[in-house]
Design an enzyme around this catalytic site. Sequence first.
Site, PDB file in Angstrom:
ATOM      1  N   VAL A  59       0.832  -1.200   0.000  1.00 34.43           N
ATOM      2  CA  VAL A  59       0.000   0.000   0.000  1.00 34.43           C
ATOM      3  C   VAL A  59       0.873   1.259   0.000  1.00 34.43           C
ATOM      4  O   VAL A  59       0.629   2.197  -0.761  1.00 34.43           O
ATOM      5  CB  VAL A  59      -0.979   0.005   1.199  1.00 34.43           C
ATOM      6  CG1 VAL A  59      -1.772   1.302   1.260  1.00 34.43           C
ATOM      7  CG2 VAL A  59      -1.933  -1.183   1.114  1.00 34.43           C
ATOM      8  N   CYS A  60       1.919   1.272   0.821  1.00 32.89           N
ATOM      9  CA  CYS A  60       2.811   2.445   0.876  1.00 32.89           C
ATOM     10  C   CYS A  60       3.532   2.636  -0.454  1.00 32.89           C
ATOM     11  O   CYS A  60       3.700   3.758  -0.925  1.00 32.89           O
ATOM     12  CB  CYS A  60       3.825   2.299   2.004  1.00 32.89           C
ATOM     13  SG  CYS A  60       3.083   2.238   3.653  1.00 32.89           S
ATOM     14  N   ALA A  61       3.966   1.543  -1.050  1.00 26.58           N
ATOM     15  CA  ALA A  61       4.651   1.620  -2.344  1.00 26.58           C
ATOM     16  C   ALA A  61       3.701   2.156  -3.417  1.00 26.58           C
ATOM     17  O   ALA A  61       4.075   3.037  -4.203  1.00 26.58           O
ATOM     18  CB  ALA A  61       5.198   0.245  -2.735  1.00 26.58           C
TER      19      ALA A  61
END
Length: 178
Positions: A59-61
């Site tokens: 999700v962060c990527a």
Amino acid sequence: MATTMLKGNLVNLSGADLKVGDVAPIVKVVGKDLSEIEVGGQKGKAQIIVVVPSLDTAVCAAETRKFNEEAAKIENAEVTVVSMDLPFAMGRFCTTEGIENLTVTSDFRNKAFSKFYGVLIADGPLAGVTCRAVFVINASGIITYKEICPEITEEPNYDAALSAANDATSTSCCGTCQ
């Protein structure tokens, strides 16, 4: 105390509870080359500060890739991603993912950013890292948009954040007038 959710479980956040209209605190974070980078305050251009727990999650990527893509379209703005990753891992991520339109930084040294912006997870399995959030700061250093994502595992509201960023670049107003 502010809160968010992690996979449906309530987690508390510690630090200041900044609001839209507040002056954005000036804080130093660490760049991928170990340099100190200043975020917040008055810079004469808009700032989009994207807060993620770690670039080493799907999700962060995805969120970082999305803001990298959209950052190139916003004139007179700088985009900074703040995580708790080590600078070496951030550098590797940027090289692998082709991240060139934003700056990745870490708050790993003293967690000053997390405390001043109220995004430090205080309890639960991710205690000690940042939650997921977006702040937009206008050229005069005033917070014009804040989103603490209600669920850490979900991406932010891109449309609202990018709209706020575009609004923050289209005026020289200090943000205190109505």
